[in-house]
Design an enzyme around this catalytic site. Sequence first.
Site, PDB file in Angstrom:
ATOM      1  N   ASP A  57       0.828  -1.201   0.000  1.00 34.12           N
ATOM      2  CA  ASP A  57       0.000   0.000   0.000  1.00 34.12           C
ATOM      3  C   ASP A  57       0.866   1.258   0.000  1.00 34.12           C
ATOM      4  O   ASP A  57       1.961   1.274   0.557  1.00 34.12           O
ATOM      5  CB  ASP A  57      -0.914  -0.014   1.234  1.00 34.12           C
ATOM      6  CG  ASP A  57      -2.039   0.992   1.124  1.00 34.12           C
ATOM      7  OD1 ASP A  57      -2.305   1.486   0.012  1.00 34.12           O
ATOM      8  OD2 ASP A  57      -2.670   1.299   2.151  1.00 34.12           O
TER       9      ASP A  57
ATOM     10  N   ASN B  36     -10.654  -3.541  -6.201  1.00 33.47           N
ATOM     11  CA  ASN B  36      -9.891  -2.519  -6.926  1.00 33.47           C
ATOM     12  C   ASN B  36     -10.474  -2.185  -8.293  1.00 33.47           C
ATOM     13  O   ASN B  36     -10.106  -1.171  -8.908  1.00 33.47           O
ATOM     14  CB  ASN B  36      -8.431  -2.943  -7.093  1.00 33.47           C
ATOM     15  CG  ASN B  36      -7.621  -2.827  -5.823  1.00 33.47           C
ATOM     16  OD1 ASN B  36      -6.647  -3.546  -5.628  1.00 33.47           O
ATOM     17  ND2 ASN B  36      -8.013  -1.912  -4.942  1.00 33.47           N
TER      18      ASN B  36
END
Length: 231
Positions: free
Chosen positions: A14, A62
């Site tokens: 991330d 996503n």
Amino acid sequence: MKKHKLNHIAYIMDGNGRWATKKNKPRNVGHLEGAKVIPKVIDYAINENIKYLSLFAFSVENWNRPKLEVEYLLQLLIDHLTNKTKKYLNKKNIKLNWIGFETNLNPLIVRKIKSVVESTKDNKGIIVNIFFNYSGTKDIENAFEKILDKNFSKKISNIKELLLTSELPPIDLLIRTGNEKRISNFALYDLAYSEIIFEEALWPDYNELNFNSNVKEYYNRDRRFGKINEQ
């Protein structure tokens, strides 16, 4: 031998977008730089004699990101599914696994992924698992759907046998970079007793010092698995 040997380490990679934003660059630049960190982390894991390395690269959720960003991430994957990558993996004796669903993926991408995976299937070194188009809840739901199917006849002793992660051992250590404190639907069954570190470094900045610090913290923890300390 170290107590509770670190056998399986996993990353939620991330911070790519935030890394780029901090430098006044497009988010895609962050994804490109983040991809460059992966071979470095593989080397760190090899040097630590870790057998399994899992990387959460793209979740089912996503797909909800901006279309152009999703298209870039898919193209970035294609750009790395090359003969050059095959040679790199085989030279280092790395076995590559893809953990994810074919749903929504272009058949070309699926073929390319499977081609790279197939080329490394006999390698005996570190096993690198790329979680791409993966969802922990969907993985578990699909397992139950198989069991409830009237044509299902396979005898199983554990639902783990029906998960996409069936051949993987439990995750010993999960590291999420970028200092976000959540697990984002990643490998839910396999995280049951994982140690978790929320690392401040953004993924493109993650380096060997961070890795060594994370591993040291893991070995300083007391893994009890529901038991109590015996003094």
